[in-house]
Design a protein around this motif. Structure first.
Motif, short mmCIF file in Angstrom:
data_model
loop_
_atom_site.label_atom_id
_atom_site.label_comp_id
_atom_site.label_asym_id
_atom_site.label_seq_id
_atom_site.Cartn_x
_atom_site.Cartn_y
_atom_site.Cartn_z
N ALA A 1 0.85 -1.18 0.00
CA ALA A 1 0.00 0.00 0.00
C ALA A 1 0.88 1.23 0.00
O ALA A 1 2.04 1.18 0.43
N ILE A 2 0.31 2.33 -0.49
CA ILE A 2 1.06 3.58 -0.55
C ILE A 2 0.12 4.74 -0.28
O ILE A 2 -1.03 4.74 -0.74
N THR A 3 0.58 5.71 0.49
CA THR A 3 -0.23 6.89 0.78
C THR A 3 0.02 7.98 -0.25
O THR A 3 0.98 7.93 -1.03
N ARG A 4 -0.86 8.98 -0.22
CA ARG A 4 -0.71 10.10 -1.14
C ARG A 4 0.66 10.76 -0.96
O ARG A 4 1.24 11.25 -1.93
N GLY A 5 1.18 10.74 0.25
CA GLY A 5 2.48 11.35 0.50
C GLY A 5 3.66 10.48 0.14
O GLY A 5 4.81 10.93 0.22
N GLY A 6 3.40 9.23 -0.25
CA GLY A 6 4.47 8.37 -0.71
C GLY A 6 4.95 7.35 0.31
O GLY A 6 5.86 6.57 0.01
N SER A 7 4.36 7.31 1.48
CA SER A 7 4.74 6.29 2.46
C SER A 7 4.22 4.93 2.00
O SER A 7 3.07 4.83 1.56
N THR A 8 5.06 3.92 2.15
CA THR A 8 4.68 2.59 1.66
C THR A 8 4.66 1.56 2.78
O THR A 8 5.36 1.70 3.79
N ASN A 9 3.86 0.55 2.57
CA ASN A 9 3.80 -0.60 3.45
C ASN A 9 3.82 -1.84 2.56
O ASN A 9 2.89 -2.04 1.77
N ILE A 10 4.88 -2.61 2.63
CA ILE A 10 5.04 -3.79 1.78
C ILE A 10 5.24 -5.00 2.68
O ILE A 10 6.10 -4.99 3.57
N VAL A 11 4.48 -6.04 2.44
CA VAL A 11 4.57 -7.21 3.31
C VAL A 11 5.90 -7.93 3.10
O VAL A 11 6.50 -7.87 2.02
N ASP A 12 6.34 -8.60 4.13
CA ASP A 12 7.67 -9.21 4.12
C ASP A 12 7.85 -10.24 2.99
O ASP A 12 8.93 -10.36 2.43
N SER A 13 6.77 -10.95 2.66
CA SER A 13 6.89 -12.02 1.67
C SER A 13 7.23 -11.52 0.27
O SER A 13 7.71 -12.29 -0.57
N VAL A 14 7.01 -10.24 0.01
CA VAL A 14 7.32 -9.70 -1.32
C VAL A 14 8.33 -8.57 -1.26
O VAL A 14 8.73 -8.04 -2.29
N LYS A 15 8.76 -8.23 -0.07
CA LYS A 15 9.71 -7.12 0.08
C LYS A 15 11.00 -7.46 -0.67
O LYS A 15 11.52 -8.57 -0.58
N GLY A 16 11.50 -6.47 -1.40
CA GLY A 16 12.69 -6.69 -2.20
C GLY A 16 12.40 -7.20 -3.60
O GLY A 16 13.28 -7.17 -4.46
N ARG A 17 11.18 -7.67 -3.82
CA ARG A 17 10.80 -8.16 -5.15
C ARG A 17 9.71 -7.29 -5.78
O ARG A 17 9.70 -7.12 -7.00
N PHE A 18 8.81 -6.76 -4.96
CA PHE A 18 7.71 -5.94 -5.46
C PHE A 18 7.94 -4.49 -5.08
O PHE A 18 8.43 -4.19 -3.98
N THR A 19 7.55 -3.61 -5.98
CA THR A 19 7.63 -2.17 -5.73
C THR A 19 6.29 -1.54 -6.05
O THR A 19 5.71 -1.81 -7.12
#
Length: 122
Positions: free
Chosen positions: A50-68
Motif C-alpha cells: 500500500a502507498i499513501t498520497r504522501g508516498g509512504s509505503t507498506n510492503i509485506v515481508d513475503s514480497v519485500k525486495g521483489r515488489f515495488t
C-alpha cells in the motif's frame, strides 16, 4: 461513483516479472491511499503493498525486495512492479483506494477493483 480498473495480469514463468496498474476514475476529490491485495485459491485476501498520497509505503515481508509500489497522483493510478515471481505469488490481485468524493463530506470510502489474475508457472 468511483471505478477502479486494473490491468497487467497474466501468465509468467517463475523468475519473471509483471507490472500491474490500477486507475481510479469518477467522483474523486482526493485519494488518501491506494494498495494491492491478493487472494490465492482457497485462501483469504491479504495485503501485498500500500502507498499513501504522501508516498509512504507498506510492503509485506513475503514480497519485500521483489515488489515495488508506486503512485501517480496526477493520474490517480497505482502501479505494482513484481519481479522474481514465484508460484506462491499466484493469486487474483485486487486494487483498492481510499477516496474522498467531494468537499461536502469529509467521509473517506474504500473502493475495490474487480481483480486481475496473476499465474506463475514453475
Amino acid at each position: 461513483q468511483v471505478q477502479l480498473v486494473e490491468s497487467g495480469g497474466g501468465l509468467v514463468q517463475a523468475g519473471g516479472s509483471l507490472r500491474l496498474s490500477c486507475a481510479a476514475s469518477g467522483s474523486i476529490l482526493s485519494i488518501n491511499a491506494m494498495g494491492w491485495y491478493r487472494q490465492a485459491p482457497g485462501g483469504q485476501r491479504e495485503l501485498v503493498a500500500a502507498i499513501t498520497r504522501g508516498g509512504s509505503t507498506n510492503i509485506v515481508d513475503s514480497v519485500k525486495g521483489r515488489f515495488t509500489i508506486s503512485l501517480d497522483n496526477a493520474k490517480n493510478t497505482v502501479n505494482l512492479q513484481m519481479n522474481s515471481l514465484t508460484p506462491e505469488d499466484t493469486a487474483v490481485y485486487y486494487c483498492n483506494a481510499d477516496i474522498r468524493g467531494d468537499i461536502w463530506s469529509p467521509n473517506v470510502y474504500r473502493y475495490w477493483g474487480q481483480g486481475t489474475q496473476v499465474t506463475v508457472s514453475s
